[in-house]
Design an enzyme around this catalytic site. Sequence first.
Site, PDB file in Angstrom:
ATOM      1  N   ASN A 151      -8.399  31.511  -1.111  1.00 13.52           N
ATOM      2  CA  ASN A 151      -9.797  31.965  -1.280  1.00 13.52           C
ATOM      3  C   ASN A 151     -10.164  33.195  -0.443  1.00 13.52           C
ATOM      4  O   ASN A 151     -10.975  34.012  -0.869  1.00 13.52           O
ATOM      5  CB  ASN A 151     -10.773  30.807  -1.057  1.00 13.52           C
ATOM      6  CG  ASN A 151     -10.642  30.168   0.305  1.00 13.52           C
ATOM      7  OD1 ASN A 151      -9.652  30.392   1.008  1.00 13.52           O
ATOM      8  ND2 ASN A 151     -11.617  29.387   0.674  1.00 13.52           N
ATOM      9  N   LYS A 174       3.190  31.682   5.018  1.00 13.92           N
ATOM     10  CA  LYS A 174       3.370  31.331   3.608  1.00 13.92           C
ATOM     11  C   LYS A 174       2.004  31.485   2.936  1.00 13.92           C
ATOM     12  O   LYS A 174       1.135  30.644   3.058  1.00 13.92           O
ATOM     13  CB  LYS A 174       3.859  29.882   3.496  1.00 13.92           C
ATOM     14  CG  LYS A 174       4.743  29.598   2.289  1.00 13.92           C
ATOM     15  CD  LYS A 174       4.064  29.809   0.941  1.00 13.92           C
ATOM     16  CE  LYS A 174       3.175  28.672   0.520  1.00 13.92           C
ATOM     17  NZ  LYS A 174       2.366  28.963  -0.680  1.00 13.92           N
ATOM     18  N   PRO A 175       1.797  32.623   2.237  1.00 11.41           N
ATOM     19  CA  PRO A 175       0.504  32.800   1.560  1.00 11.41           C
ATOM     20  C   PRO A 175       0.421  31.895   0.329  1.00 11.41           C
ATOM     21  O   PRO A 175       1.426  31.318  -0.092  1.00 11.41           O
ATOM     22  CB  PRO A 175       0.521  34.273   1.146  1.00 11.41           C
ATOM     23  CG  PRO A 175       1.950  34.698   1.166  1.00 11.41           C
ATOM     24  CD  PRO A 175       2.715  33.748   2.051  1.00 11.41           C
ATOM     25  N   SER A 228      -6.562  22.296   1.423  1.00 10.58           N
ATOM     26  CA  SER A 228      -7.273  21.090   0.993  1.00 10.58           C
ATOM     27  C   SER A 228      -6.862  19.866   1.818  1.00 10.58           C
ATOM     28  O   SER A 228      -5.806  19.868   2.473  1.00 10.58           O
ATOM     29  CB  SER A 228      -6.975  20.839  -0.481  1.00 10.58           C
ATOM     30  OG  SER A 228      -5.587  20.647  -0.637  1.00 10.58           O
ATOM     31  N   GLY A 232      -3.277  18.985   3.437  1.00 11.03           N
ATOM     32  CA  GLY A 232      -3.323  18.904   4.903  1.00 11.03           C
ATOM     33  C   GLY A 232      -2.697  17.605   5.388  1.00 11.03           C
ATOM     34  O   GLY A 232      -1.954  17.583   6.379  1.00 11.03           O
ATOM     35  N   GLU A 249      -7.368  23.204   9.185  1.00 11.20           N
ATOM     36  CA  GLU A 249      -8.680  23.707   8.742  1.00 11.20           C
ATOM     37  C   GLU A 249      -8.827  23.299   7.285  1.00 11.20           C
ATOM     38  O   GLU A 249      -8.220  23.914   6.407  1.00 11.20           O
ATOM     39  CB  GLU A 249      -8.740  25.235   8.869  1.00 11.20           C
ATOM     40  CG  GLU A 249      -8.694  25.751  10.291  1.00 11.20           C
ATOM     41  CD  GLU A 249      -9.993  25.544  11.046  1.00 11.20           C
ATOM     42  OE1 GLU A 249     -10.948  24.977  10.491  1.00 11.20           O
ATOM     43  OE2 GLU A 249     -10.039  25.942  12.224  1.00 11.20           O
ATOM     44  N   CYS A 283     -14.906  27.432   2.069  1.00 10.80           N
ATOM     45  CA  CYS A 283     -14.919  26.090   2.681  1.00 10.80           C
ATOM     46  C   CYS A 283     -16.265  25.783   3.304  1.00 10.80           C
ATOM     47  O   CYS A 283     -16.680  24.634   3.362  1.00 10.80           O
ATOM     48  CB  CYS A 283     -13.814  25.984   3.720  1.00 10.80           C
ATOM     49  SG  CYS A 283     -13.834  27.316   4.914  1.00 10.80           S
ATOM     50  N   GLN A 329      -8.340  25.953 -11.263  1.00  8.01           N
ATOM     51  CA  GLN A 329      -9.536  25.699 -10.453  1.00  8.01           C
ATOM     52  C   GLN A 329     -10.782  25.522 -11.314  1.00  8.01           C
ATOM     53  O   GLN A 329     -11.627  24.680 -11.029  1.00  8.01           O
ATOM     54  CB  GLN A 329      -9.741  26.845  -9.448  1.00  8.01           C
ATOM     55  CG  GLN A 329      -8.738  26.845  -8.312  1.00  8.01           C
ATOM     56  CD  GLN A 329      -8.779  25.574  -7.475  1.00  8.01           C
ATOM     57  OE1 GLN A 329      -9.835  25.017  -7.214  1.00  8.01           O
ATOM     58  NE2 GLN A 329      -7.619  25.102  -7.073  1.00  8.01           N
ATOM     59  N   GLU A 381     -15.584  17.888  -2.493  1.00  9.27           N
ATOM     60  CA  GLU A 381     -15.639  19.348  -2.507  1.00  9.27           C
ATOM     61  C   GLU A 381     -15.219  19.831  -3.902  1.00  9.27           C
ATOM     62  O   GLU A 381     -14.123  19.527  -4.366  1.00  9.27           O
ATOM     63  CB  GLU A 381     -14.684  19.895  -1.456  1.00  9.27           C
ATOM     64  CG  GLU A 381     -14.728  21.397  -1.332  1.00  9.27           C
ATOM     65  CD  GLU A 381     -13.707  21.919  -0.337  1.00  9.27           C
ATOM     66  OE1 GLU A 381     -12.524  21.542  -0.442  1.00  9.27           O
ATOM     67  OE2 GLU A 381     -14.088  22.725   0.525  1.00  9.27           O
ATOM     68  N   PHE A 383     -15.460  23.236  -4.911  1.00  7.74           N
ATOM     69  CA  PHE A 383     -14.952  24.590  -4.765  1.00  7.74           C
ATOM     70  C   PHE A 383     -15.377  25.484  -5.931  1.00  7.74           C
ATOM     71  O   PHE A 383     -14.556  26.148  -6.585  1.00  7.74           O
ATOM     72  CB  PHE A 383     -13.439  24.578  -4.596  1.00  7.74           C
ATOM     73  CG  PHE A 383     -13.022  25.312  -3.356  1.00  7.74           C
ATOM     74  CD1 PHE A 383     -13.661  25.084  -2.154  1.00  7.74           C
ATOM     75  CD2 PHE A 383     -12.020  26.272  -3.380  1.00  7.74           C
ATOM     76  CE1 PHE A 383     -13.319  25.764  -1.007  1.00  7.74           C
ATOM     77  CE2 PHE A 383     -11.658  26.965  -2.240  1.00  7.74           C
ATOM     78  CZ  PHE A 383     -12.316  26.698  -1.059  1.00  7.74           C
TER      79      PHE A 383
HETATM   80  P1  NAD Z   1      -4.156  23.904  -1.071  1.00 10.49           P
HETATM   81  O1  NAD Z   1      -4.150  22.786  -0.090  1.00 10.49           O
HETATM   82  O2  NAD Z   1      -3.831  23.604  -2.468  1.00 10.49           O
HETATM   83  O3  NAD Z   1      -3.152  25.062  -0.621  1.00 10.49           O
HETATM   84  C1  NAD Z   1      -3.234  25.693   0.625  1.00 10.49           C
HETATM   85  C2  NAD Z   1      -1.872  26.253   0.975  1.00 10.49           C
HETATM   86  O4  NAD Z   1      -0.967  25.167   1.114  1.00 10.49           O
HETATM   87  C3  NAD Z   1      -1.259  27.178  -0.083  1.00 10.49           C
HETATM   88  O5  NAD Z   1      -0.532  28.205   0.541  1.00 10.49           O
HETATM   89  C4  NAD Z   1      -0.306  26.250  -0.815  1.00 10.49           C
HETATM   90  O6  NAD Z   1       0.771  26.921  -1.419  1.00 10.49           O
HETATM   91  C5  NAD Z   1       0.184  25.385   0.317  1.00 10.49           C
HETATM   92  N1  NAD Z   1       0.715  24.081  -0.087  1.00 10.49           N
HETATM   93  C6  NAD Z   1       0.463  23.394  -1.222  1.00 10.49           C
HETATM   94  N2  NAD Z   1       1.177  22.241  -1.240  1.00 10.49           N
HETATM   95  C7  NAD Z   1       1.876  22.199  -0.080  1.00 10.49           C
HETATM   96  C8  NAD Z   1       2.763  21.251   0.502  1.00 10.49           C
HETATM   97  N3  NAD Z   1       3.097  20.117  -0.118  1.00 10.49           N
HETATM   98  N4  NAD Z   1       3.262  21.522   1.723  1.00 10.49           N
HETATM   99  C9  NAD Z   1       2.921  22.653   2.389  1.00 10.49           C
HETATM  100  N5  NAD Z   1       2.105  23.593   1.877  1.00 10.49           N
HETATM  101  C10 NAD Z   1       1.574  23.365   0.658  1.00 10.49           C
HETATM  102  O7  NAD Z   1      -5.582  24.551  -0.911  1.00 10.49           O
HETATM  103  P2  NAD Z   1      -6.181  25.761  -1.770  1.00 10.49           P
HETATM  104  O8  NAD Z   1      -6.589  25.201  -3.076  1.00 10.49           O
HETATM  105  O9  NAD Z   1      -5.273  26.930  -1.714  1.00 10.49           O
HETATM  106  O10 NAD Z   1      -7.451  26.146  -0.889  1.00 10.49           O
HETATM  107  C11 NAD Z   1      -8.660  25.536  -1.045  1.00 10.49           C
HETATM  108  C12 NAD Z   1      -8.909  24.542   0.064  1.00 10.49           C
HETATM  109  O11 NAD Z   1      -8.821  25.193   1.331  1.00 10.49           O
HETATM  110  C13 NAD Z   1     -10.308  23.974   0.025  1.00 10.49           C
HETATM  111  O12 NAD Z   1     -10.283  22.600   0.281  1.00 10.49           O
HETATM  112  C14 NAD Z   1     -11.029  24.714   1.140  1.00 10.49           C
HETATM  113  O13 NAD Z   1     -12.135  24.057   1.652  1.00 10.49           O
HETATM  114  C15 NAD Z   1      -9.941  24.866   2.142  1.00 10.49           C
HETATM  115  N6  NAD Z   1     -10.242  25.967   3.070  1.00 10.49           N
HETATM  116  C16 NAD Z   1     -10.577  25.656   4.362  1.00 10.49           C
HETATM  117  C17 NAD Z   1     -10.895  26.656   5.257  1.00 10.49           C
HETATM  118  C18 NAD Z   1     -11.231  26.338   6.683  1.00 10.49           C
HETATM  119  O14 NAD Z   1     -11.125  27.220   7.523  1.00 10.49           O
HETATM  120  N7  NAD Z   1     -11.637  25.119   7.027  1.00 10.49           N
HETATM  121  C19 NAD Z   1     -10.869  27.984   4.843  1.00 10.49           C
HETATM  122  C20 NAD Z   1     -10.530  28.282   3.521  1.00 10.49           C
HETATM  123  C21 NAD Z   1     -10.207  27.252   2.646  1.00 10.49           C
END
Ligand code: NAD
Length: 480
Positions: A151, A174-175, A228, A232, A249, A283, A329, A381, A383
């Site tokens: 995001n 890892k982006p 997410s 996490g 986070e 977020c 999404q 959430e 999003f």
């Molecule tokens: P996501 O959890 O799907 O992915 C985040 C990252 O994790 C990506 O780089 C993804 O490739 C990686 N990932 C996915 N599966 C994984 C696994 N099994 N092991 C390790 N890495 C893995 O989240 P998203 O959809 O990219 O982002 C949205 C979420 O991020 C929302 O819940 C949002 O609230 C949260 N967010 C939080 C903050 C904060 O600072 N608190 C900031 C921005 C976004």
Amino acid sequence: MLNLKMFINGDWVNSSTNEVIQSINPANMNVIAEFPRGTKEDINTAVLAAREAFNSTEWREMVYAERGRLLLRMADLIKENKEELAKLETEDMGKPLSQAMIDVDVAARYFEYFGGAADKILGETIPINSDILDYTVREPFGVTAHIVPWNYPLQMTARSLAPALASGNTTVIKPAEDTSITTLRLAELSQEAGFPTGVINVVTGYGAEAGSALSSNPNIDHITFTGSVPTGSQVMKNAAENIKSLTLELGGKSPNIVFEDADLEEAAQWAVKTLIQNSGQTCTASTRLIIENSVKDSFLDRVNEIMDNVTIGPGLENPDMGPIVSEKQIKNLDDYMVVAKEEGCKILRGGKRKENMSSNLFFEPTIIEPPSEKSRLAQEELFGPVVSIFSFGSKEEALYLANSTEYGLVTGIWTKNIDKALWLAHRVRSGQVFINNYGAAGGVEMPFGGQGKSGFGREKGLESLKHYTQVKNIAIKINK
Ligand code: NAD
């Protein structure tokens, strides 16, 4: 179309399998780039490179002020390339160009802020007795792993990378698979800035492959994950296997509490602004509007009027709201609208994709009134640009509603009564509280992070340096 490689040990490389992932511009569904689908093997190579760089005298013994200067150079390079970076971010992620420009400024600011801090990471002396000189030093962990969401790709990368480097760690990033372009560009700028080989590595790829391989790699020392809750939780399990420290986070369902005595015009403007920013894919978005009964209807009327004027379109045309990042999404939002109807939520506005746009990924600003604070639409959430409405009669009721989810990221409070504001501020479950504002203009300087399921650890501010360093205590016997 861009043909991108990833950055490992100072080299631009393909993945070990030569497979690629495509980046799609959500405003028109054009493929704008191809980049490597990194593997476990690529992660291993990057982690070993970072380890070697950490052990090198070039990085370890670099004068701390010089390390800081590298970060300051990075800040300058980001600013010099602002327009290009912002355009790439908009095309890759979809956000309005003006918001991408702010993201670039904030990314530069992280390097500036932590560049200045690099030679100010202080220890303590601890009084014991006259025979012992006891002191602490804050040491880097070693290799830090950075898993970044889609995001705010540039901002989120800079947010953890800058303090990790300022503290003397070496890094593997890892982006997100949807948005890897600007992180790779950032790596290119780090070469220009002069960071030693292996200090910064970027492995692109899918979460379940490259992300999982990084978080379970035994040779890393600390993980910072932004994303997410389910992912996490998975990352935390991986970290537990190898006893690695972790910053999480995660998501939010942030309450924005409006009292009748507030500056209601200002509160209404911000209620909309913080919801539609990045099309609600933030977020900290204020997705639960909790309004005092006496002003609920008039306040909602004003919110509706402001939403009437929200412009929606491709990010490069600089509207107020761009598209949602991907079909996956927006499908999630569609599904939640079905749940909303099943739960008996009133959909007061929007609730569907916007038609006749340049792609099928635009969602209308949406207001929903759930039947209960326990509804899924009130708890989870989404999003996207969807706000749930609640009302209250007393500050105690407002507090109950604010604390009624498992999240705890940020809270907005709008009132001219400082007693009421502080009563709430000290009782809400929330990592940050904003009184008569929402977001304090980004706040690189302010510690940021969650309580409850919004995660733990802190990014931003000097506080974050504690999460990229570990304390060592040294006691010296003084012989008399
Ligand atoms: P996501 O959890 O799907 O992915 C985040 C990252 O994790 C990506 O780089 C993804 O490739 C990686 N990932 C996915 N599966 C994984 C696994 N099994 N092991 C390790 N890495 C893995 O989240 P998203 O959809 O990219 O982002 C949205 C979420 O991020 C929302 O819940 C949002 O609230 C949260 N967010 C939080 C903050 C904060 O600072 N608190 C900031 C921005 C976004």
